[in-house]
Design a protein around this motif. Structure first.
Motif, PDB file in Angstrom:
ATOM      1  N   LEU A 168       0.813  -1.216   0.000  1.00 44.99           N
ATOM      2  CA  LEU A 168       0.000   0.000   0.000  1.00 44.99           C
ATOM      3  C   LEU A 168       0.848   1.268   0.000  1.00 44.99           C
ATOM      4  CD1 LEU A 168      -2.625  -1.046   2.707  1.00 44.99           C
ATOM      5  CD2 LEU A 168      -2.654  -1.515   0.260  1.00 44.99           C
ATOM      6  N   LEU A 169       2.150   1.129   0.170  1.00 46.21           N
ATOM      7  CA  LEU A 169       3.021   2.296   0.329  1.00 46.21           C
ATOM      8  C   LEU A 169       2.869   3.346  -0.775  1.00 46.21           C
ATOM      9  CD1 LEU A 169       5.267   3.743   1.887  1.00 46.21           C
ATOM     10  CD2 LEU A 169       6.930   2.343   0.616  1.00 46.21           C
ATOM     11  N   PRO A 170       2.870   2.970  -2.078  1.00 51.71           N
ATOM     12  CA  PRO A 170       2.728   4.008  -3.106  1.00 51.71           C
ATOM     13  C   PRO A 170       1.446   4.828  -2.965  1.00 51.71           C
ATOM     14  CG  PRO A 170       3.526   1.970  -4.081  1.00 51.71           C
ATOM     15  CD  PRO A 170       3.125   1.644  -2.686  1.00 51.71           C
ATOM     16  N   PHE A 171       0.360   4.206  -2.531  1.00 54.40           N
ATOM     17  CA  PHE A 171      -0.907   4.930  -2.362  1.00 54.40           C
ATOM     18  C   PHE A 171      -0.793   5.955  -1.226  1.00 54.40           C
ATOM     19  CE2 PHE A 171      -2.038   1.046  -4.515  1.00 54.40           C
ATOM     20  CZ  PHE A 171      -2.995   1.448  -5.440  1.00 54.40           C
ATOM     21  N   LEU A 172      -0.144   5.572  -0.143  1.00 56.37           N
ATOM     22  CA  LEU A 172       0.031   6.495   0.981  1.00 56.37           C
ATOM     23  C   LEU A 172       0.957   7.645   0.605  1.00 56.37           C
ATOM     24  CD1 LEU A 172       0.365   3.861   3.860  1.00 56.37           C
ATOM     25  CD2 LEU A 172      -1.631   5.270   3.311  1.00 56.37           C
ATOM     26  N   ILE A 173       2.012   7.313  -0.140  1.00 54.87           N
ATOM     27  CA  ILE A 173       2.940   8.356  -0.589  1.00 54.87           C
ATOM     28  C   ILE A 173       2.216   9.342  -1.507  1.00 54.87           C
ATOM     29  CG2 ILE A 173       4.976   8.820  -2.008  1.00 54.87           C
ATOM     30  CD1 ILE A 173       6.185   6.229  -0.970  1.00 54.87           C
ATOM     31  N   THR A 174       1.439   8.816  -2.437  1.00 56.88           N
ATOM     32  CA  THR A 174       0.726   9.674  -3.382  1.00 56.88           C
ATOM     33  C   THR A 174      -0.225  10.614  -2.649  1.00 56.88           C
ATOM     34  OG1 THR A 174       0.890   8.063  -5.159  1.00 56.88           O
ATOM     35  CG2 THR A 174      -0.880   9.674  -5.332  1.00 56.88           C
ATOM     36  N   TYR A 175      -0.881  10.116  -1.621  1.00 53.58           N
ATOM     37  CA  TYR A 175      -1.799  10.958  -0.846  1.00 53.58           C
ATOM     38  C   TYR A 175      -1.093  12.192  -0.284  1.00 53.58           C
ATOM     39  CZ  TYR A 175      -4.389  12.597   3.208  1.00 53.58           C
ATOM     40  OH  TYR A 175      -5.003  13.392   4.149  1.00 53.58           O
ATOM     41  N   VAL A 176      -0.014  11.980   0.450  1.00 52.77           N
ATOM     42  CA  VAL A 176       0.635  13.127   1.086  1.00 52.77           C
ATOM     43  C   VAL A 176       1.365  14.006   0.071  1.00 52.77           C
ATOM     44  CG1 VAL A 176       0.858  11.974   3.322  1.00 52.77           C
ATOM     45  CG2 VAL A 176       2.719  11.794   1.682  1.00 52.77           C
ATOM     46  N   VAL A 177       1.972  13.386  -0.938  1.00 49.08           N
ATOM     47  CA  VAL A 177       2.757  14.153  -1.902  1.00 49.08           C
ATOM     48  C   VAL A 177       1.863  15.055  -2.752  1.00 49.08           C
ATOM     49  CG1 VAL A 177       4.149  13.958  -3.998  1.00 49.08           C
ATOM     50  CG2 VAL A 177       4.721  12.590  -1.996  1.00 49.08           C
ATOM     51  N   LEU A 178       0.754  14.534  -3.267  1.00 51.66           N
ATOM     52  CA  LEU A 178      -0.119  15.357  -4.101  1.00 51.66           C
ATOM     53  C   LEU A 178      -0.865  16.403  -3.277  1.00 51.66           C
ATOM     54  CD1 LEU A 178      -1.598  12.940  -6.792  1.00 51.66           C
ATOM     55  CD2 LEU A 178       0.484  14.321  -6.825  1.00 51.66           C
ATOM     56  N   THR A 179      -1.212  16.069  -2.049  1.00 55.47           N
ATOM     57  CA  THR A 179      -1.867  17.064  -1.191  1.00 55.47           C
ATOM     58  C   THR A 179      -0.936  18.240  -0.936  1.00 55.47           C
ATOM     59  OG1 THR A 179      -3.191  15.350  -0.100  1.00 55.47           O
ATOM     60  CG2 THR A 179      -2.969  17.456   1.043  1.00 55.47           C
ATOM     61  N   ILE A 180       0.307  17.946  -0.616  1.00 54.02           N
ATOM     62  CA  ILE A 180       1.280  19.016  -0.345  1.00 54.02           C
ATOM     63  C   ILE A 180       1.643  19.750  -1.630  1.00 54.02           C
ATOM     64  CG2 ILE A 180       3.650  19.465   0.419  1.00 54.02           C
ATOM     65  CD1 ILE A 180       3.226  17.142   2.460  1.00 54.02           C
ATOM     66  N   ALA A 181       1.737  19.028  -2.745  1.00 55.04           N
ATOM     67  CA  ALA A 181       2.047  19.682  -4.026  1.00 55.04           C
ATOM     68  C   ALA A 181       0.967  20.697  -4.388  1.00 55.04           C
ATOM     69  CB  ALA A 181       2.176  18.642  -5.132  1.00 55.04           C
ATOM     70  N   GLY A 182      -0.301  20.351  -4.119  1.00 52.69           N
ATOM     71  CA  GLY A 182      -1.380  21.292  -4.363  1.00 52.69           C
ATOM     72  C   GLY A 182      -1.248  22.542  -3.505  1.00 52.69           C
ATOM     73  N   GLU A 183      -0.901  22.342  -2.237  1.00 52.62           N
ATOM     74  CA  GLU A 183      -0.695  23.484  -1.333  1.00 52.62           C
ATOM     75  C   GLU A 183       0.434  24.370  -1.843  1.00 52.62           C
ATOM     76  OE1 GLU A 183      -2.214  24.509   1.336  1.00 52.62           O
ATOM     77  OE2 GLU A 183      -3.434  22.827   2.050  1.00 52.62           O
ATOM     78  N   ARG A 184       1.518  23.764  -2.277  1.00 54.58           N
ATOM     79  CA  ARG A 184       2.669  24.552  -2.742  1.00 54.58           C
ATOM     80  C   ARG A 184       2.353  25.287  -4.039  1.00 54.58           C
ATOM     81  NH1 ARG A 184       4.821  26.494   0.873  1.00 54.58           N
ATOM     82  NH2 ARG A 184       6.285  27.333  -0.652  1.00 54.58           N
ATOM     83  N   LEU A 185       1.535  24.691  -4.907  1.00 56.29           N
ATOM     84  CA  LEU A 185       1.132  25.393  -6.127  1.00 56.29           C
ATOM     85  C   LEU A 185       0.376  26.667  -5.780  1.00 56.29           C
ATOM     86  CD1 LEU A 185       0.640  25.717  -9.160  1.00 56.29           C
ATOM     87  CD2 LEU A 185      -1.330  24.176  -8.925  1.00 56.29           C
ATOM     88  N   GLU A 186      -0.533  26.561  -4.833  1.00 62.00           N
ATOM     89  CA  GLU A 186      -1.325  27.728  -4.429  1.00 62.00           C
ATOM     90  C   GLU A 186      -0.430  28.848  -3.916  1.00 62.00           C
ATOM     91  OE1 GLU A 186      -5.458  28.553  -2.007  1.00 62.00           O
ATOM     92  OE2 GLU A 186      -4.169  26.909  -1.349  1.00 62.00           O
TER      93      GLU A 186
END
Length: 381
Positions: A168-186
């Motif tokens: 399940l590791l890639p799914f957990l990584i994707t969750y935090v990475v894309l959430t933070i990437a969205g914040e940084r884009l803003e």
């Protein structure tokens, strides 16, 4: 004769002050962080157990739920609370409530599937919260975070049938990475001049989610692709994030920039490790990838954003202090000790010592943050 007041001279009645909505009260919002705090403490305790260190509580169940407890019950509750505040609807707070309660159920004596089911419900509601936020502006920031949230739902759903966290590791990584990437884009939009930057990040986010699925269905091709795409995302963040400029400033901007750039470095290390494998990680490689992402990247992001995000969420100030450099620096130094000498050179003493110092750095930051928040509140009275 009695004097009469000219018309229109009567004192205007003061309008009654409207009491703030329950949703806006700090105590109401703080309530959701209490189970998140419990998840953090038990998760750190479980980490000490896995290290073979002297943990305060020695309960066999804790190491079994260690990863999900920290990623979805702790980080997930904090993120979903922020999104619920942005939505400002009572039903939206069901997301942090369910994720927090799920953490308590996971560490309780009840059957594990109960906590897993509530955790899944929490991730689903968290994803639903993003929909009205997306409809407000049809913003790529929210869309990228939705993609991350979908990965969280998948992780929680798969956990009901797949007990192996490495799978399940890639799914957990994707969750935090894309959430933070969205914040940084803003936050980076002000300084982005290229019209291609935002579409590139959106395309990379969709590709990462697709590669996440590929790690489950076609691992021999999925893992290398997933690792390469994480490296591409790191490249985007490094090029377009304002941290490259603000690192030369002073005070809070410099502190945030240092935490961000260090976090991107750890994420790059995890990307390299994943790219070099053709299946679920094991042994030292697993330890490196997991803690490079969830300590080096995720906790560093939390330390960076806490003085800015928490006051907006809790409506309480969290003044920056140069003392924040101490836990942040300790986090990265201890992680280098743990992963570099512990996993890289197979030195068990360095691995354990680095892991214990990881825990101390997180607890130290939490204590300092609480002190700063309460001290600032008293000073303002």
């Amino acid at each position: 004769m009695t004097a009469t007041k000219p018309a229109g001279t009567e004192p205007a009645k003061a309008k009654p002050r409207r009491r703030p909505s329950v949703l806006r009260r700090p105590a109401f919002r703080m309530m959701f962080l209490l189970p998140a705090g419990a998840a953090l403490l038990i998760g750190l305790n479980a980490g000490l157990q896995l290290l073979g260190a002297d943990a305060p509580l020695k309960i066999d169940r804790f190491p079994q739920v260690h990863g999900m407890l920290l990623v979805l019950s702790f980080v997930g509750t904090v993120i979903s609370l922020e999104r619920s505040v942005a939505l400002n609807k009572a039903w939206g707070y069901a997301a942090p409530a369910l994720l927090g309660v799920a953490g308590l159920l996971l560490i309780s004596p009840l059957d594990l599937w109960i906590g897993k089911a509530v955790l899944l419900a929490g991730t689903i509601v968290m994803t639903v919260v993003y929909i009205p936020l997306w409809r407000r502006q049809y913003d790529n920031v929210v869309l990228i975070q939705i993609l991350g949230s979908v990965a969280a739902v998948a992780a929680a759903a798969l956990w009901l049938r797949v007990p192996s966290i490495p799978v399940l590791l890639p799914f957990l990584i994707t969750y935090v990475v894309l959430t933070i990437a969205g914040e940084r884009l803003e936050l980076a939009r002000i300084g982005i001049n290229s019209p291609k930057a935002e579409p590139l990040l959106l395309a990379a986010s969709f590709a990462i989610l697709a590669a996440t699925t590929a790690t489950l269905l076609w691992p021999s091709a999925g893992y290398p692709l997933y690792g390469v795409l994480l490296l591409a995302l790191v490249g985007w963040l490094t090029v377009y994030d304002a941290a490259r400029k603000t690192i030369r400033s002073q005070g809070l901007p410099r502190y945030i920039a240092a935490c961000l750039l260090a976090g991107y470095g750890w994420l790059a290390i995890a990307g390299v490790v994943l790219a070099l494998h053709d299946g679920p990680l094991t042994g030292g490689s697993y330890d490196v990838a997991v803690h490079a992402v969830f300590l080096g990247f995720t906790i560093s992001m939390i330390m960076a954003h806490a003085p800015v995000i928490l006051p907006a969420v809790l409506r309480k100030p969290l003044p920056y202090t140069s003392g924040f450099w101490l836990p942040a620096g300790l986090l990265h130094v201890s992680l280098a000790l743990r992963l570099g000498l512990g996993d890289g050179a197979a030195l068990n003493g360095a691995w354990v010592t680095g892991g214990v110092l990881n825990v101390i750095s997180i607890l130290l930051f939490a204590v300092m943050a609480v002190w700063q928040a309460t001290h600032a509140q008293k000073a303002a009275v």
